[in-house]
Structures are given as C-alpha cells and as structure tokens.
Write a protein that holds these residues in place. Structure first.
Motif, PDB file in Angstrom:
ATOM      1  N   MET A  95      12.970   2.813   2.766  1.00  0.00           N
ATOM      2  CA  MET A  95      13.091   1.359   2.768  1.00  0.00           C
ATOM      3  C   MET A  95      14.476   0.906   2.332  1.00  0.00           C
ATOM      4  O   MET A  95      14.749  -0.291   2.266  1.00  0.00           O
ATOM      5  CB  MET A  95      12.040   0.744   1.835  1.00  0.00           C
ATOM      6  N   GLY A  96      15.381   1.845   2.013  1.00  0.00           N
ATOM      7  CA  GLY A  96      16.710   1.478   1.546  1.00  0.00           C
ATOM      8  C   GLY A  96      16.791   1.349   0.044  1.00  0.00           C
ATOM      9  O   GLY A  96      17.859   1.077  -0.497  1.00  0.00           O
ATOM     10  N   ILE A  97      15.662   1.506  -0.654  1.00  0.00           N
ATOM     11  CA  ILE A  97      15.611   1.437  -2.107  1.00  0.00           C
ATOM     12  C   ILE A  97      14.739   2.583  -2.593  1.00  0.00           C
ATOM     13  O   ILE A  97      14.020   3.209  -1.814  1.00  0.00           O
ATOM     14  CB  ILE A  97      15.023   0.094  -2.593  1.00  0.00           C
ATOM     15  N   PRO A  98      14.773   2.891  -3.890  1.00  0.00           N
ATOM     16  CA  PRO A  98      13.892   3.941  -4.397  1.00  0.00           C
ATOM     17  C   PRO A  98      12.434   3.660  -4.063  1.00  0.00           C
ATOM     18  O   PRO A  98      11.958   2.532  -4.211  1.00  0.00           O
ATOM     19  CB  PRO A  98      14.141   3.893  -5.913  1.00  0.00           C
ATOM     20  N   GLY A  99      11.741   4.675  -3.587  1.00  0.00           N
ATOM     21  CA  GLY A  99      10.348   4.495  -3.193  1.00  0.00           C
ATOM     22  C   GLY A  99       9.947   5.496  -2.132  1.00  0.00           C
ATOM     23  O   GLY A  99      10.608   6.531  -1.944  1.00  0.00           O
ATOM     24  N   PRO A 100       8.871   5.227  -1.400  1.00  0.00           N
ATOM     25  CA  PRO A 100       8.369   6.174  -0.396  1.00  0.00           C
ATOM     26  C   PRO A 100       9.400   6.454   0.688  1.00  0.00           C
ATOM     27  O   PRO A 100      10.162   5.575   1.082  1.00  0.00           O
ATOM     28  CB  PRO A 100       7.155   5.449   0.188  1.00  0.00           C
ATOM     29  N   ASN A 155      22.465   8.984   1.304  1.00  0.00           N
ATOM     30  CA  ASN A 155      23.094   9.272   0.022  1.00  0.00           C
ATOM     31  C   ASN A 155      22.108   9.042  -1.127  1.00  0.00           C
ATOM     32  O   ASN A 155      22.264   8.134  -1.936  1.00  0.00           O
ATOM     33  CB  ASN A 155      24.329   8.393  -0.148  1.00  0.00           C
ATOM     34  N   PHE A 156      21.062   9.853  -1.192  1.00  0.00           N
ATOM     35  CA  PHE A 156      20.087   9.753  -2.269  1.00  0.00           C
ATOM     36  C   PHE A 156      19.382  11.097  -2.420  1.00  0.00           C
ATOM     37  O   PHE A 156      19.431  11.949  -1.530  1.00  0.00           O
ATOM     38  CB  PHE A 156      19.064   8.648  -1.996  1.00  0.00           C
ATOM     39  N   GLU A 157      18.724  11.261  -3.549  1.00  0.00           N
ATOM     40  CA  GLU A 157      17.981  12.485  -3.815  1.00  0.00           C
ATOM     41  C   GLU A 157      16.485  12.260  -3.620  1.00  0.00           C
ATOM     42  O   GLU A 157      15.987  11.150  -3.800  1.00  0.00           O
ATOM     43  CB  GLU A 157      18.229  12.965  -5.252  1.00  0.00           C
ATOM     44  N   ILE A 158      15.786  13.337  -3.257  1.00  0.00           N
ATOM     45  CA  ILE A 158      14.326  13.314  -3.238  1.00  0.00           C
ATOM     46  C   ILE A 158      13.876  13.681  -4.646  1.00  0.00           C
ATOM     47  O   ILE A 158      14.158  14.783  -5.132  1.00  0.00           O
ATOM     48  CB  ILE A 158      13.753  14.301  -2.207  1.00  0.00           C
ATOM     49  N   VAL A 159      13.182  12.727  -5.308  1.00  0.00           N
ATOM     50  CA  VAL A 159      12.861  12.925  -6.720  1.00  0.00           C
ATOM     51  C   VAL A 159      11.401  13.302  -6.950  1.00  0.00           C
ATOM     52  O   VAL A 159      10.993  13.552  -8.080  1.00  0.00           O
ATOM     53  CB  VAL A 159      13.198  11.655  -7.531  1.00  0.00           C
ATOM     54  N   GLY A 160      10.606  13.350  -5.889  1.00  0.00           N
ATOM     55  CA  GLY A 160       9.210  13.723  -6.076  1.00  0.00           C
ATOM     56  C   GLY A 160       8.414  13.602  -4.795  1.00  0.00           C
ATOM     57  O   GLY A 160       8.935  13.194  -3.746  1.00  0.00           O
ATOM     58  N   GLU A 161       7.156  13.956  -4.870  1.00  0.00           N
ATOM     59  CA  GLU A 161       6.250  13.865  -3.730  1.00  0.00           C
ATOM     60  C   GLU A 161       5.221  12.761  -3.975  1.00  0.00           C
ATOM     61  O   GLU A 161       4.785  12.531  -5.115  1.00  0.00           O
ATOM     62  CB  GLU A 161       5.528  15.198  -3.514  1.00  0.00           C
ATOM     63  N   LEU A 162       4.814  12.086  -2.916  1.00  0.00           N
ATOM     64  CA  LEU A 162       3.780  11.069  -3.030  1.00  0.00           C
ATOM     65  C   LEU A 162       2.427  11.733  -3.312  1.00  0.00           C
ATOM     66  O   LEU A 162       2.157  12.839  -2.816  1.00  0.00           O
ATOM     67  CB  LEU A 162       3.674  10.258  -1.734  1.00  0.00           C
ATOM     68  N   PRO A 163       1.571  11.076  -4.092  1.00  0.00           N
ATOM     69  CA  PRO A 163       0.244  11.662  -4.343  1.00  0.00           C
ATOM     70  C   PRO A 163      -0.592  11.782  -3.076  1.00  0.00           C
ATOM     71  O   PRO A 163      -1.454  12.645  -2.970  1.00  0.00           O
ATOM     72  CB  PRO A 163      -0.389  10.679  -5.340  1.00  0.00           C
ATOM     73  N   TYR A 170       0.840  -1.208   0.000  1.00  0.00           N
ATOM     74  CA  TYR A 170       0.000   0.000   0.000  1.00  0.00           C
ATOM     75  C   TYR A 170       0.871   1.252   0.000  1.00  0.00           C
ATOM     76  O   TYR A 170       0.545   2.243  -0.654  1.00  0.00           O
ATOM     77  CB  TYR A 170      -0.936  -0.004   1.209  1.00  0.00           C
ATOM     78  N   PHE A 171       1.996   1.207   0.720  1.00  0.00           N
ATOM     79  CA  PHE A 171       2.898   2.352   0.714  1.00  0.00           C
ATOM     80  C   PHE A 171       3.606   2.494  -0.634  1.00  0.00           C
ATOM     81  O   PHE A 171       3.891   3.602  -1.082  1.00  0.00           O
ATOM     82  CB  PHE A 171       3.933   2.232   1.832  1.00  0.00           C
ATOM     83  N   LEU A 172       3.899   1.353  -1.288  1.00  0.00           N
ATOM     84  CA  LEU A 172       4.567   1.390  -2.587  1.00  0.00           C
ATOM     85  C   LEU A 172       3.616   1.754  -3.714  1.00  0.00           C
ATOM     86  O   LEU A 172       4.040   1.989  -4.840  1.00  0.00           O
ATOM     87  CB  LEU A 172       5.199   0.024  -2.892  1.00  0.00           C
ATOM     88  N   GLY A 173       2.309   1.770  -3.402  1.00  0.00           N
ATOM     89  CA  GLY A 173       1.329   2.090  -4.429  1.00  0.00           C
ATOM     90  C   GLY A 173       0.995   0.926  -5.330  1.00  0.00           C
ATOM     91  O   GLY A 173       0.385   1.098  -6.388  1.00  0.00           O
ATOM     92  N   GLN A 174       1.406  -0.293  -4.936  1.00  0.00           N
ATOM     93  CA  GLN A 174       1.113  -1.474  -5.753  1.00  0.00           C
ATOM     94  C   GLN A 174      -0.340  -1.920  -5.588  1.00  0.00           C
ATOM     95  O   GLN A 174      -0.898  -2.553  -6.478  1.00  0.00           O
ATOM     96  CB  GLN A 174       2.052  -2.619  -5.366  1.00  0.00           C
ATOM     97  N   ILE A 226       9.324  10.771  -2.435  1.00  0.00           N
ATOM     98  CA  ILE A 226       9.856   9.625  -3.176  1.00  0.00           C
ATOM     99  C   ILE A 226      11.357   9.824  -3.313  1.00  0.00           C
ATOM    100  O   ILE A 226      11.811  10.885  -3.771  1.00  0.00           O
ATOM    101  CB  ILE A 226       9.220   9.516  -4.571  1.00  0.00           C
ATOM    102  N   ARG A 227      12.130   8.837  -2.878  1.00  0.00           N
ATOM    103  CA  ARG A 227      13.586   8.929  -2.978  1.00  0.00           C
ATOM    104  C   ARG A 227      14.079   8.218  -4.226  1.00  0.00           C
ATOM    105  O   ARG A 227      13.428   7.313  -4.770  1.00  0.00           O
ATOM    106  CB  ARG A 227      14.272   8.335  -1.756  1.00  0.00           C
ATOM    107  N   GLY A 228      15.288   8.611  -4.667  1.00  0.00           N
ATOM    108  CA  GLY A 228      15.904   7.979  -5.821  1.00  0.00           C
ATOM    109  C   GLY A 228      16.936   6.951  -5.416  1.00  0.00           C
ATOM    110  O   GLY A 228      16.985   6.498  -4.271  1.00  0.00           O
ATOM    111  N   GLU A 229      17.798   6.577  -6.375  1.00  0.00           N
ATOM    112  CA  GLU A 229      18.846   5.588  -6.118  1.00  0.00           C
ATOM    113  C   GLU A 229      19.861   6.159  -5.128  1.00  0.00           C
ATOM    114  O   GLU A 229      20.080   7.362  -5.022  1.00  0.00           O
ATOM    115  CB  GLU A 229      19.559   5.217  -7.422  1.00  0.00           C
TER     116      GLU A 229
END
Length: 889
Positions: free
Chosen positions: A164-169, A218-226, A47-51, A209-212
């Motif tokens: 979560m340690g990977i790209p996502g929320p 050590n990552f960038e914020i690439v967007g906002e969650l809907p 649900y957090f990943l939007g799946q 939403i974080r990136g790689e």
C-alpha cells in the motif's frame, strides 16, 4: 461482448464459487489517504490491515469497484489503456484459498467458453508474470494450469510486488497478459512490449508485512501475516477492449459514442491525425469520469476533489474547442455517457438532471474564465514586450494555470501567436514544486492509517454499545485509555485523554451532527468530554476529555452523562435540517440534493447541489413550508430496517455515505420527510420551535448553502430583527410595514443626488483639462500630451478624460497619457487618435511601458488602454520613457 455483460459474467463466476457479491462503494470514502477510491481493494482495506474482521460469508467476496486515478492525467489519450475512471473487478479471500485457488479461478473464467460462463479467450495468447523468486506461483502456472514455461516471465519489485506504500500487508503478484498480435508491437512477452501484451488481471498474494521505506522496493519484510489473503483486480475496460476487438480502451462500447458525439459537434474526424485523436479520447474519458464524480456528490471547486473535477471538465471544454467547437458541449457529452453507463449504474437515471446542471454551470463559468484569462495573458504579453523581452516568465504561466484555470497549452498557443515563447523550464519547476507539496501532504495523510491499529483489539473484541437514542446517562466500564497516542492504564488531573467505554449515551459526531458534550464521573473524579468520535468502521466510540479533578483507571465503573441542554439544541437543529431539506425539494424539485450539513445547538447549515441562486420568493416559500411543518406537530418516528427495505419505503439515501445492511430511517409526518439518518431527533416537530432561515449563498460551482437558526436561537434572532425594525420605524416616523417603501424612496433619492454630484464633478474636471490641449508637445510626427491630474482622480475618470482629450485633437496624430495619485493607487491611461494608430501607435503597449515605472500593469486596445500602479515616485520617469519611445519611432 458488451461491457455490462462482462460485469455480470465476472460476478456470477465468483458467486458460483462461494463468494459474496459486494456492491461498489462510493468513489468518496472516509479515508484521509485518498481523494477518490483508486483500486478495487480500497473498501476492503480494514480487513487486510487487520483493523476489522471480514463480515462476508465464507470470508470470500467479489466486487466491481468504480475507481478514479488522476496522477497521470496527461497520459490520457496517448496510451492505449489509460483511463481516469475505470471499473476494477476483483475477488478477495481472507484466509481461505491462496495462490492455487486464485490462479485457477482466474484462468477458468478467462478461458472457459462463452456458453459455459467464461470469456472464451484463446489460452495460447495468454502470458503470465510472477515475482522473481516466486517459484510456487510459477510452478502452479506451468504444472497445474499448463502454461508453457516460455510464456511465464519473472519481474522484480517494481512490477510484481504489491504494497500500500506504507508499512502493512504486502506480497508478490502474478499478472495475466493478453497478446493482441504482431500488429500491436514486437514479440517477446510483456517484458518486451507491454502495448502488444496488454495486462488484464493482477493477482496479489498477500502474505507478508513490510516495514518503513520511501520507495516501492526500498523497504524490508518484517514479518508474515497470520492469515494469507488474496486480492485480485481485473480491468473491465481492458478486457472489453480485447473482447470487442478494438484498438484501445477509448473505442469500447461505453466511450465510442462520446467520440462520435464530439465528431458531430466539432466537425472534426476521429482517426485523422494523432493530435486530434488524443483530444477526442480526452473528451470521452474525462466526460465519463466527471459524470461519475458528480454522481457521487462532488461539485467543482478550487481544492481537493472539486479541483480534480474542475480540471477534468476544463480539459473537455478546451479539447472540444481545439477540435473546432464554438458553443457549449458538456450537456451533449454528459447525456451521451449517461446513456451508455446507466445499465451498469441505474442510479444515474435518478440524478441525471442534477449532473447536467452541475456540468452546464461549470462549462459556462469556464468559458468566462477563458475570456478573463485571455485578458490576463494580454496584460502579461504587453508587459513582456514593453520590457523588450520575448519570453513569458514561467511563474506567470503557472499563475495563469494554477490561479485562473488557464490551460498551459492555450498559453503556449497564444504566446506563439503574439511572437513570444514561454519559459517552460521555470513553469515545470513551479509545477514540480506543487507536485512535491501534494506528495508530502499525501504522505503525511497516508500514515494516519496507522492510528486506527491502536484501537484494533477494542474494535474486534469490545465494540461500543450506544444507548444515547433513549438515555442521557448510563453506567459504563472504562475499557481503555489513550494519552498522546499511547495506551495508558491511568490518567490524572489536567490530562487530555481518550476514554473508551463499553457502553455510552454520548453521540459521536456523524451525519453532520456535532458530538455531544458531557461528563464522565466517578466519586470525586470528573472528566469534561468535549468531543466524541468513531473509529474502526464506526464501531468504537472515542471520548476526548479533560480530567478536571481526581484520576481515572482502566477497569473502573463510571457514570457517563450527556449535557442535556446541548443535546436538546442539537436535536432541534438536526430535525430542522430534515424539514428544510423536504421543503427545499418541494420548491426546487428532486434535483436539489443534499451535499452536506452541519448541526449544532441552535444553528444549522445545509449544503445542496443546485446551480442557480434562490430568489427571495423561493427562500420565503422554503421558510414557510418548514415552519408549517413545525406547527403541524408531526410525529418523528425512527425505523430500524434493511437498506433494501428502506429504499423500497422511499427513504432518501445520501450519495457518498456508506450504509450497512441495517439502517435507521427517520420519518417525519409520513410522506413529508423520510431519510436514512443515524442522528438524534426530537419526538415531535413542534419541539423544534421556530426556524429562522438567515439566507443562502454559493459554496462553489453548482453548490448552494442555506443557514438557519432553530429553537431559542431563532426566537432571539427574530426579537433582534423586530427591535431593529421598530427603531427604524421610529426614526422615519412610519409604521414598520411601510419601511421597505420608505427606505427604497430614500435610497433612490440618495442615488440621484450622488449621480448629480458625480456629473457636476466630471463636467468641472473636463472643463479644467480641456485647456491642456495647448500644452501638447511635438515629438517627431506626433503631438504628445502628458498630464498629471489632481490627486484623488479615480481610475474610471482617467478613461473619460483620456477619451475627451483624444477627441479634441481631431485628425492630428496625437498620443495622450494621463496619471494621478489616488490614495496610494496610481491609475493611468493612454489614448491615441485614429491617425496615430494608423502610424503604428498602440496604446496597450504604451500602458505596459508606463506600468514598469509606476509599479503596476495594464492593457487595452490600440486606441485606448489603462492600468494601475502603486508607485507615484515613478511618474516623471514614466512620462520620459513614453516620450523616448515615441521619439524613436
């Protein structure tokens, strides 16, 4: 306040606030990134990943999730707050309330009086942290809640930002700490001392939403969650530590009884010294974790979850022995922890006997490991001393630890007793290499989460309708095609493609039953379907296929056809599995619980938790009951109902499986068999045909496996067996029913003849070597006899010959060394008379010396030792080294 009351109070608080109470998921989820559920949010990850869309009323949920974390297992018992198993109480909002709502709900529960449903904590002892630039959260705490500014501290990415340690929320956190008082450390808030100021609750404001990135920050914020979401986690054990006013999480009401049991078993006293206290805490913590892992269906093994369980249990046994225990201990510890945990987890009562079986069997096996590991350490130590060194190589210590399960602390202790040390730098290098391999593997697994996002639009908007329980063919629309991980609009002849249909009769692999085979056809286009899998919480069917002829486009209407013979054979095997399970429980009792299965046309295997091998009579009885059920022509009924109603009916549920609210019950013969199952089955048990049980075997500590054929495969097996029996009967000129006795008689005669030949050979060999005593050399005060025996002399004969020659020297100070070349193997042995031993000779050390030249190693006692190598060219050099060693004494 008891831990069970803490759980109830937490849940009721959030239910009153409109949250849906969600039961804890199993520690084992179908998630490639995790060995065990390690956080309260894990079951909510889709649900957090939007799946998937949240299925909860008001899009709000609360749970108390059982969790296991073992990355810092060596810290257990050292810190005041580290548990491998813990209960994470949380509340979750999916696009409903956000920062202010989460903060207010947490604060009121913590500080409201007990008689008003709260935990009654003193607000003046609560501190909070917020992310560096989260002015909004800081203002809510200060202006809305009334926490003084001096008790609000700001921390950076490492502490107060979650992903979560990977790209996502991802998003900033706000953590709540309790000041335990000056006796626990210095003043200054969580920044100054996180032992005195204990973290009890983490509020995650999931908004970005974080990136790689490789590291946490050590990552960038690439967007906002809907939608902005809330994920919180309160540590039940930590709060219990505070509310029960104990020093650490190992002394709460759930774990302290295990420490007391350990005191009784070991004779040691908790609280006496730091090292002993750590061992007591390890016993308490690991006993609970091991019990909960076994409860959810894991058995000890040498890989994955089973390896973690084995490691935990071995640390318990080792800690108890270091505290003074001499016998078995795990049954006492397991019974104690089950008593304390059952009020929160009532299912423990049903599985109590099985848990004890697994634990006791593993302890017995480890005690044997300690014995064999000790022998291997002795061999290593002898080799080290024989080479003139005093340090056990790190790779040897790692081999003892990793391959033989021998704890490194035991290796260090025994090395010290032997006057040796251990190359810990090399050992740690080996351990670090192993950790890096594990991290690389976990990292690769983590990124598999990204795969399911590819199917998100179909999961949410067009989940697959499965009609395969009643139909083997059906028209369907192609709503999606995926090739090489990318969405495509068409596929051509020769392509490997994933086909997504709006409706399908093809069974997707689940519950141990392999997927259907079949075809997708339209006009001249034919696709061969070789696998079917589910994604998106099992809502979407993915048909993996090869385009044999023609081409396929998204939007076409096709005919999906199941391979009918394949399905028929799979149904036979799956229903036969249910019959075997029922028969197994009749013969072995209710503790024989399913641990896994695999069904394909004509063949099945069934794994179950049981510690002992089955006797032939038990296996025959299981086969008889199974085939009697086939002959009885039981009706096979399926019932769609709720999970609670299914349990009330007596249907068996498999631990580790996650069932929805609506379940499918497969009933065979009324009370004979009733299980939750989503597989395909025959309509009557007689349609299975004969069931041939091939045998049973071990698949790990506390786990057994039965294999069987069904239907025509079973008939063919019986036919081959009958043909072999008839052939033997003809050769022996005896009726088939007399074959067992005739074969037993022949076998006994053969063994007697072999034994007689062996005795004659040994007698001849001893007669020949007896004259060699006259060839002994005098070296200093010792008689030394070195003998190269005839090629082919076995290692077992070496010991016999060396012992015989030793006896012929009587009371002389004599050393005997024998060696042979046996088909590439070079067995060797050394014996020493009692006077020689009293003068300082140790056969074990001399064997180690010979091994250096013969490409091998060995060990034994001072008067007799033996070994084996692979380099016969070193025999002369080995004997020369032995003579020099004795001459220099």
């Amino acid at each position: 306040m008891q831990t069970h009351e803490i759980r109830d109070r937490f849940t009721q608080h959030f239910v009153n606030a409109g949250h849906e109470a969600v039961p804890s998921a199993s520690l084992i989820l179908d998630d490639p990134t995790l060995l065990f559920v390690n956080a309260g949010m894990v079951p909510f990850k889709p649900y957090f990943l939007g799946q998937q869309n949240p299925p909860f009323a008001n899009n709000k949920a609360t749970s108390i999730q059982k969790c296991v974390r073992t990355l810092d297992i060596e810290e257990v018992g050292i810190t005041t707050r580290h548990n491998t198993f813990f209960q994470m109480a949380g509340n979750f909002s999916f696009g409903q309330y956000f920062k202010e709502g989460a903060i207010e709900l947490a604060w009121t529960l913590l500080t409201n009086p007990v008689d008003k449903g709260g935990f009654g904590l003193d607000p003046e002892r609560l501190w909070v942290t917020v992310f560096l630039d989260d002015d909004e959260a800081a203002e809510i705490w200060e202006k809305k809640i009334g926490v003084p500014a001096e008790r609000i501290q700001r921390l950076g990415m490492e502490d107060n930002f979650w992903s979560m340690g990977i790209p996502g929320p991802c998003g900033p956190c706000s953590e709540i700490y309790y000041d335990r008082g000056p006796e626990h450390g210095k003043e200054g808030g969580p920044i100054a001392d996180d032992n005195r100021y204990m973290e009890i609750w983490n509020l995650v404001f999931m908004e970005s939403i974080r990136g790689e990135g490789d590291k946490k920050g050590n990552f960038e914020i690439v967007g906002e969650l809907p939608k902005k979401n809330i994920d919180t986690g309160l540590g039940v054990e930590r709060l219990a530590c505070i509310l029960q006013n104990v020093d650490n999480v190992y002394e709460t009401d759930l774990l302290r009884p295990v420490i007391e049991a350990a005191e009784r078993l070991t004779g040691s006293t908790y609280g006496k010294d730091q090292q002993s206290d750590i061992r007591f805490r390890v016993i308490a913590d690991h006993s609970r974790t091991a019990m909960m892992i076994i409860l959810d269906g894991v058995t000890p093994s040498n890989e994955g979850r089973g390896y973690i369980l084995r490691r935990l249990m071995r640390r318990i046994v080792r800690s108890a022995r270091l505290l003074g225990s001499e016998g078995e201990t795990l049954s006492t510890f397991m019974n104690t922890i089950m008593d304390t945990m059952t009020p929160s987890f009532p299912e423990i009562a049903e599985h109590r006997e099985r848990i004890l079986r697994v634990a006791v069997a593993e302890e017995k096996a480890f005690l044997k490991t300690l014995e064999s590991g000790t022998r291997r350490f002795d061999e290593t130590a002898a080799t080290v001393r024989g080479s003139g060194a005093s340090v056990v190589p790190g790779d040897k210590a790692f081999e003892l630890h990793d391959t033989y399960g021998f704890p490194i602390d035991l290796t260090l202790e025994m090395a010290a007793e032997a006057g040796l040390s251990v190359d810990m730098d090399a050992f740690e290098a080996e351990m670090d290499a192993q950790r890096q391999r594990a991290k690389a593997d976990n990292k690769a697994k983590k990124h598999r989460n990204l795969d399911e996002s590819l199917y998100r639009e179909w999961v949410d908007n067009q989940p697959t309708e499965f009609v395969g329980f009643t139909q083997l063919e059906h028209d369907a629309n192609v709503i999606g095609l995926v090739r090489d991980g990318q969405k495509v609009g068409e596929a051509s002849a020769g392509d490997e493609v994933e086909v997504i249909l709006d409706v399908t009769p093809m069974y997707a692999e689940a519950g141990g039953q392999l997927a259907d085979r079949g075809q997708i056809v339209v006009g001249d286009t034919v696709l061969s379907v070789y696998d079917v899998q589910k994604v998106g919480n099992k809502k979407l069917w993915i048909h993996k296929a090869t385009v044999d002829t023609g081409g396929l486009e998204v939007g076409q209407t096709v005919r999906a056809e199941v391979d009918a013979p394949w399905r028929h054979g799979a149904r036979q095997a799956h229903t036969a599995t249910h019959l075997i399970h029922a028969a197994l429980r009749q013969v072995l009792g209710p503790t024989a619980v399913q641990a896994g299965s695999m069904n394909k046309p004509g063949y099945l295997r069934f794994d179950f938790n049981y510690t002992d091998a089955l006797a032939p009579e038990q296996l025959d009885q299981i086969a008889m009951i199974t085939n009697q059920a086939v002959d009885a022509d039981f009706a096979v009924n399926t019932i769609e109902t709720t999970l609670e109603q299914a349990k009330a009916m007596g249907a068996m549920a498999l631990f580790g499986e996650n069932y929805g609210d609506e379940v499918r019950v497969v009933e065979i013969g009324g009370p004979f068999s009733m299980e939750l199952c989503g597989g395909t089955h025959v309509e009557h048990s007689s349609q299975i045909g004969p069931v041939a049980i091939l045998g049973e075997s071990s698949v790990g500590s506390g786990a057994r496996r039965i294999e069987a054929y069904s239907g025509l495969d079973s008939f063919q097996y019986f036919s081959k067996e009958a043909a072999i029996a008839n052939l033997l009967a003809g050769e022996m000129k005896a009726p088939t029913e007399d074959l067992p006795d005739r074969i037993a008689q022949l076998t006994e005669r053969l063994r007697a003849a072999e034994k007689e030949i062996e005795n004659l050979r040994k007698k001849e060999l001893l007669n020949a070597t007896g004259e060699l005593v006259n060839n002994a050399e005098t070296i200093g005060e010792f008689k030394v006899l070195v003998v190269t025996l005839p090629d082919g002399t076995a290692g077992g004969d070496m010991r016999t010959i060396a012992t015989d020659l030793k006896g012929r020297f009587g009371t002389e100070k004599a050393v005997i060394a024998v060696v042979s070349n046996n088909g590439g193997k070079v067995p060797f042995a050394v014996a020493a008379t009692k006077p020689a031993v009293e003068s300082g000779i140790k056969a074990g050390e001399l064997v180690g010396l010979l091994g250096q030249y013969l490409g091998g190693k060995g060990g034994g006692k001072p008067d007799l030792a033996q070994g084996s190598g692979n380099d016969a060219s070193g025999i002369d050099a080995a004997f020369s080294a032995l003579r020099d060693d004795i001459a220099n004494r």
